[in-house]
Each structure stands twice: as C-alpha cells, then as structure tokens.
Design an enzyme around this catalytic site. Structure first.
Site, PDB file in Angstrom:
ATOM      1  N   GLU A  51       4.969  -7.734  -0.838  1.00  0.00           N
ATOM      2  CA  GLU A  51       4.625  -6.776   0.216  1.00  0.00           C
ATOM      3  C   GLU A  51       4.274  -7.466   1.537  1.00  0.00           C
ATOM      4  O   GLU A  51       4.509  -6.906   2.614  1.00  0.00           O
ATOM      5  CB  GLU A  51       3.470  -5.881  -0.236  1.00  0.00           C
ATOM      6  CG  GLU A  51       3.818  -4.893  -1.333  1.00  0.00           C
ATOM      7  CD  GLU A  51       3.618  -5.480  -2.728  1.00  0.00           C
ATOM      8  OE1 GLU A  51       3.402  -6.712  -2.834  1.00  0.00           O
ATOM      9  OE2 GLU A  51       3.674  -4.708  -3.705  1.00  0.00           O
ATOM     10  N   PHE A 113      -7.092   3.450 -11.495  1.00  0.00           N
ATOM     11  CA  PHE A 113      -6.118   2.361 -11.618  1.00  0.00           C
ATOM     12  C   PHE A 113      -5.372   2.160 -10.300  1.00  0.00           C
ATOM     13  O   PHE A 113      -4.857   3.107  -9.712  1.00  0.00           O
ATOM     14  CB  PHE A 113      -5.121   2.691 -12.737  1.00  0.00           C
ATOM     15  CG  PHE A 113      -4.018   1.669 -12.876  1.00  0.00           C
ATOM     16  CD1 PHE A 113      -4.296   0.388 -13.323  1.00  0.00           C
ATOM     17  CD2 PHE A 113      -2.706   1.987 -12.541  1.00  0.00           C
ATOM     18  CE1 PHE A 113      -3.288  -0.552 -13.440  1.00  0.00           C
ATOM     19  CE2 PHE A 113      -1.690   1.049 -12.659  1.00  0.00           C
ATOM     20  CZ  PHE A 113      -1.983  -0.238 -13.105  1.00  0.00           C
ATOM     21  N   GLN A 114      -5.313   0.951  -9.844  1.00  0.00           N
ATOM     22  CA  GLN A 114      -4.664   0.551  -8.599  1.00  0.00           C
ATOM     23  C   GLN A 114      -5.207   1.302  -7.391  1.00  0.00           C
ATOM     24  O   GLN A 114      -4.466   1.689  -6.500  1.00  0.00           O
ATOM     25  CB  GLN A 114      -3.141   0.695  -8.698  1.00  0.00           C
ATOM     26  CG  GLN A 114      -2.507  -0.355  -9.623  1.00  0.00           C
ATOM     27  CD  GLN A 114      -1.006  -0.458  -9.485  1.00  0.00           C
ATOM     28  OE1 GLN A 114      -0.332   0.501  -9.125  1.00  0.00           O
ATOM     29  NE2 GLN A 114      -0.456  -1.634  -9.772  1.00  0.00           N
ATOM     30  N   LYS A 163      -1.121  10.506  -3.869  1.00  0.00           N
ATOM     31  CA  LYS A 163       0.056  10.971  -4.600  1.00  0.00           C
ATOM     32  C   LYS A 163       0.140  12.501  -4.626  1.00  0.00           C
ATOM     33  O   LYS A 163       1.229  13.074  -4.519  1.00  0.00           O
ATOM     34  CB  LYS A 163       0.030  10.422  -6.025  1.00  0.00           C
ATOM     35  CG  LYS A 163       1.329  10.640  -6.776  1.00  0.00           C
ATOM     36  CD  LYS A 163       1.373   9.852  -8.061  1.00  0.00           C
ATOM     37  CE  LYS A 163       2.729  10.013  -8.754  1.00  0.00           C
ATOM     38  NZ  LYS A 163       2.800   9.207  -9.997  1.00  0.00           N
ATOM     39  N   MET A 470       1.459 -30.276  10.432  1.00  0.00           N
ATOM     40  CA  MET A 470       0.505 -30.248  11.537  1.00  0.00           C
ATOM     41  C   MET A 470      -0.879 -30.700  11.081  1.00  0.00           C
ATOM     42  O   MET A 470      -1.597 -31.391  11.824  1.00  0.00           O
ATOM     43  CB  MET A 470       0.438 -28.846  12.148  1.00  0.00           C
ATOM     44  CG  MET A 470      -0.393 -28.781  13.425  1.00  0.00           C
ATOM     45  SD  MET A 470       0.261 -29.848  14.738  1.00  0.00           S
ATOM     46  CE  MET A 470       1.425 -28.723  15.526  1.00  0.00           C
TER      47      MET A 470
END
Length: 558
Positions: A51, A113-114, A163, A470
């Site tokens: 993502e 959940f999530q 949802k 760097m």
C-alpha cells in the site's frame, strides 16, 4: 421518483464526476463492495504489491500530470501502510485523495478485526480527513475531498468509508458547487505588496530568484522566465523546483543548498534581494540561519501564509498564487542592466563548476547521469533518496516543469520506483527513468511485479555502490570512516531479480558499456533494471556540512 443506488455505486459515480482515470491500491474485506463496483467500471485499478507504493504511485502520477492522484487501501494495516506515502505527499504539497475501507460503523471503537483509527493517525499529515458515518454524506464528502486536495496549497486528503456505508442505498446527487466555510485560499496578491516588490526589484543591484515547487504547481514557469529575462535576474531552484526554470539558460544557477552548486550558494550569500517564489526556506537550503543571506531583503510569494517568515524573516510578504502574482509584477517591471552582478556570477561559474574525476578508470555515477541526460533529455526523471538523488539533481539538467520527481521534504527511501510507475501511467508517451540507489530500490523493488503485470515500461538505473551511500558519506566525512550498519553486502543480483519478475535486467561495469545499456533499456518497451556497479566510495560534492553556512563548502581538491 429518484432511484437509489448503493454507497459503493455512488463512490464510483463520484469518481467519474471527478474524471478519475486510475486508482492505485490493494483490496481487502472492508473494501469489497467498492471493488465489486469498480470491476464493471471504466476506471482503471492498478493492483500494487504494498500500500505504501500505491500512495507513491498516486503521488508520482499527480506530479507528472498535474492532476489529483488517487490511492486506496483496506482498513487496519492496509490503511496504516499508506501513511508514509501520505506524509510524503503532504510534505511536498502533492494533490492526492486516499480512500480507506473501515469496519462497519457499529463496530468502530470495539477493536474489531483490522480496525485502525486512520483519521486520527493521519490528522497531522493531511489537509483534512473524513470518516463517513452517514452514507448520504458520501457524495458531498468526496466532492470536498477533491476540491481541497487540488486547491490552495495542494496536499493529501483522506476519506475513510465504513463497510456498511458502502452497501447502504442512497439517493445520489453530486454537488455542483463547493463551498466550505473558512476555506478560502488567497489567489491574488495584495496590490500594495506587489507594488513594493516591484520597487525593491528595481532598486536591487544583486537580486536573485529562488524558485520552488510552487512555481511548477501553479504552472508559472513562463511568468518566472519572463521576470528573470526582463530584469536580468539569475535563478536558482530548490530540489522540487527543478524544471521550473530551464537549467540550460544563461541565467540559471542550478540548485542551491547543501548539495547545490557553489555559484548558487555564493550568489545566495552575496545577494541584496531574494525573490522567493513558491519555495519554503528549508534547512537544507538555508544552512546556518544566522549566516544566511546576511545582506538581503526578502520578497516571499507563497499561497500558504503559514510559510511566510516561518524560518527566514521576510521583508515583503505576498500571499497568493505564484502565476497570478508574477503576472502582476511583470506588468510593473522594466529592464535594468546588472552588468557587474552577472559578471561576478559568470566568474563563479567558471571558477567553481560541478566536477568529478573524468579519467574513466572507474564507473562514476555523475558520468552515468550525464549519459542519461544526453540520450533522454526530455525524460521524466524520478529519484530515490540519498546520493543517487543528489547526483541526479546536480547532473540531469531539467528544461521543463514536471520532469523531475523526487521526495523532497520527507526524504523517503523507496519512493522513486513506485513514483516512476505512477508517472508513466499518467504520461505513457514519455520516457520515465528512476535513478536509484541499491539501498532505496530494495525497499520497494517488489513493484517490478506491478510494472510487468500492468505493462508499465519504466527503466530503473541503479547506482550500485553496495552501501547506504549518503549515510556512508557522512560516516566518512564526520565519523572517521566508521561505516556502522551501512554496508549492504548481501544484495541480490539485480539483473536476475528483474528477470525473475519478467523484466529486463542489464549489468554494467565499464564506462564504455553505459550508453548501449541505457539505449537498450529505454527502447525495450518493457520494465528494465540497469545495475551500474559504481565506485563504492564516490561522494556527492560539493557539500555543505549540517549546521554550517551555505558558503562553507566541501568540494574536490584542485
């Protein structure tokens, strides 16, 4: 009778109204209704492998096209994985709308959940964010999100959609107008301040223009060039301002700051008037603030009033859009010879050019970038972060806006490759090349799968020195070469890695092989990775040490 549609159908219809052509993302349980609707829509969905890269692709798409980038992730870890990409866009003022799925409204706050409080998490790194609890608010919210992301000082907006909101039926009507109380970006500069600026420019003997990414965002490059040529004022840019002014122009000083040209840093130090346009005074530009441009008045043109006098005291503040303000200023300016000032700058350019060892004994990164520029002068260049980024900034001479895409404010390693994919999706007719380090590329190289699957032929040019370059450079210069945790060692064979994903892999060890490798990659019409085995201890010079004045410069001897 008005027919009803689901929230998911309304979502797709809203995006059609906003002329969204592509979304970068990954589906999940909390987004299934929307993805089911996208399946039959004309909106292209590009499935990424992480993502974070969806956000970077939307970011690269936005910078290359000037349109708002869109990314999407499911609830919980999907949403939190977007955070780095959103923060990157926020720091660099990139228009982006990020959509996240959320658990049903009845479950919010129950540690479902999530579940993650993504609006709370992203509050400091978005212009505004929304949690839609009422499906009827969905069209208005999306309308606001796109307007706010792309107006004023652009930036990311997040919309969190539970949802149950996606399956609730609503009467769909998309707002024709946008009016949010308290949100009124100032576009026109104040006439009195513009008049003061014109007088200051007319009176100045040693003026410089300091141009930033705001010039590109407002499409003000033509006006900037007109002002510079009319007043014979040299122009230096920030990293994100590259391309705002053609770097092959006689008045160009290139980039200023920690890894800027010596002549730009000297000019900034000696100037009596800074005309700052769409640029914030980043610490990588100013160096030691007490010694920064000690004799200069400052005109600062910026659409965000919060940037005025944030770090450098401003003499003449002008809040407004760069294009609009520059247009008004040009009307009042007259040609003025600045023979002595331009002569001095030409002397600095002659005495202190960018330089490196051109003996050809080892493969130098600067030479590779010069070859890329020679073969592909009109390419869109994306960069990772670190040495590769600074070499690209120094040696790829941009002549057009939106041709240099780099993570400036946040300095996000792993940004360049997904951003290059987004840029190529938005500009399919352009050659797009990511100039990478072997450390940065390994942070997001899994997106080779995305590039291959979606037929996005970008080229990755890895400047492979086996180090986190760097950091190693700082360790060499300031920590007695104690290379703690910077030797990468067990990196993969990048040519085989590319081939494993179905891309083209090329390895280059000699200067004589550089040109043919670039030509093969950019004409292959497929994703390609060139593994350039460069001198492992080559440094990015010139360099201003952290905390030093910008005219206290480390450079090659001789």
């Amino acid at each position: 009778m008005v027919s009803k549609i689901s929230g998911a159908e309304a979502f797709v219809e809203c995006l059609r109204k906003e002329n969204v052509e592509v979304i970068f993302g990954i589906p999940g349980g909390s987004l299934l209704p929307i993805h089911d609707e996208l399946y039959d829509s004309s909106i292209r969905h590009i499935l990424v492998r992480h993502e974070q890269c969806a956000a970077h692709m939307a970011d690269g798409y936005a910078r290359a096209t000037g349109r708002t980038g869109v990314c999407m992730a499911t609830s919980g870890p999907g949403a939190t994985n977007l955070v780095t990409g959103i923060a990157n866009a926020y720091m660099d003022s990139v228009p982006m709308v990020a959509f996240t799925g959320q658990v049903p409204t009845s479950m919010i706050g129950n540690d479902a959940f999530q579940e993650a409080d993504i609006t709370g998490i992203t509050l400091p790194i978005t212009k505004i964010n929304y949690l839609i609890k009422n499906a009827n608010h969905l069209p208005k919210t999306i309308r606001e999100a796109f307007c706010i992301a792309s107006t004023g000082r652009p930036g990311p907006v997040l919309v969190d959609i539970p949802k149950d909101v996606q399956i609730t039926e609503i009467e769909f009507e998309y707002p024709k107008t946008f009016d949010l109380r308290g949100y009124k970006p100032t576009i026109e500069g104040h006439p009195l301040q513009i008049k003061r600026a014109i007088k200051a420019i007319t009176d100045a003997e040693r003026p410089i223009v300091y141009a930033g990414g705001g010039v590109i965002i407002s499409n003000a490059s033509e006006e900037l060039r007109a002002l510079a040529e009319l007043t014979l004022t040299p122009v230096m840019t920030t990293l994100l301002g590259k391309g705002a002014f053609p770097e092959n122009h006689p008045l160009s000083l290139g980039m200023v700051g920690m890894h800027g040209t010596k002549y730009a840093n000297y000019a900034m130090t000696e100037t009596d008037l800074i005309i700052a346009v769409g640029a914030r005074f980043d610490d990588r530009v100013t160096g030691k603030l007490d010694a920064f441009a000690p004799n200069a008045k400052v005109i600062h043109i910026d659409i965000d009033p919060a940037e005025i006098s944030k770090s450098v005291s401003v003499t003449i503040p002008i809040v407004g859009d760069a294009k609009s303000v520059l247009k008004e200023m040009i009307k009042g300016l007259r040609e003025k010879p600045r023979i002595e000032w331009l002569k001095k700058i030409e002397e600095w350019k002659t005495e202190f050019p960018l330089r490196y060892d051109r003996s050809g004994k080892t493969l130098k990164p600067q030479f590779i970038i010069e070859q890329i520029h020679e073969l592909c002068p009109d390419a869109i260049i994306a960069t990772e972060v670190g040495q590769c980024q600074m070499w690209a900034a120094q040696y790829f001479k941009c002549t057009k806006p939106r041709s240099f895409i780099s993570s400036g404010g946040l300095g996000t390693m792993g940004y360049g490759f997904p951003a290059a994919i987004g840029a190529k999706v938005g500009c399919p007719d352009k050659t797009v090349i990511d100039i990478a380090g072997d450390g940065s590329f390994q942070m997001t190289c899994q997106e080779l799968a995305t590039a291959v699957l979606n037929d996005v032929p970008v080229t990755v040019a890895i400047l492979n020195n086996g180090f986190l370059g760097m950091v190693r450079q700082w360790q060499e210069l300031f920590y007695d070469k104690r290379y703690a945790a910077t030797y990468l060692g067990a990196s993969p064979d990048f040519t085989k890695l590319a081939e494993a994903y179905g891309a083209l892999g090329i390895e280059v060890r000699k200067p004589s092989e550089v040109k043919s490798a670039i030509e093969e990659a950019v004409t292959s019409d497929k994703p390609a990775v060139i593994d350039f085995k460069i001198d492992p201890e080559e440094n990015v010079l010139p360099m201003v040490p952290a905390g030093a004045a910008i005219n206290e410069i480390i450079d090659y001897e001789g």
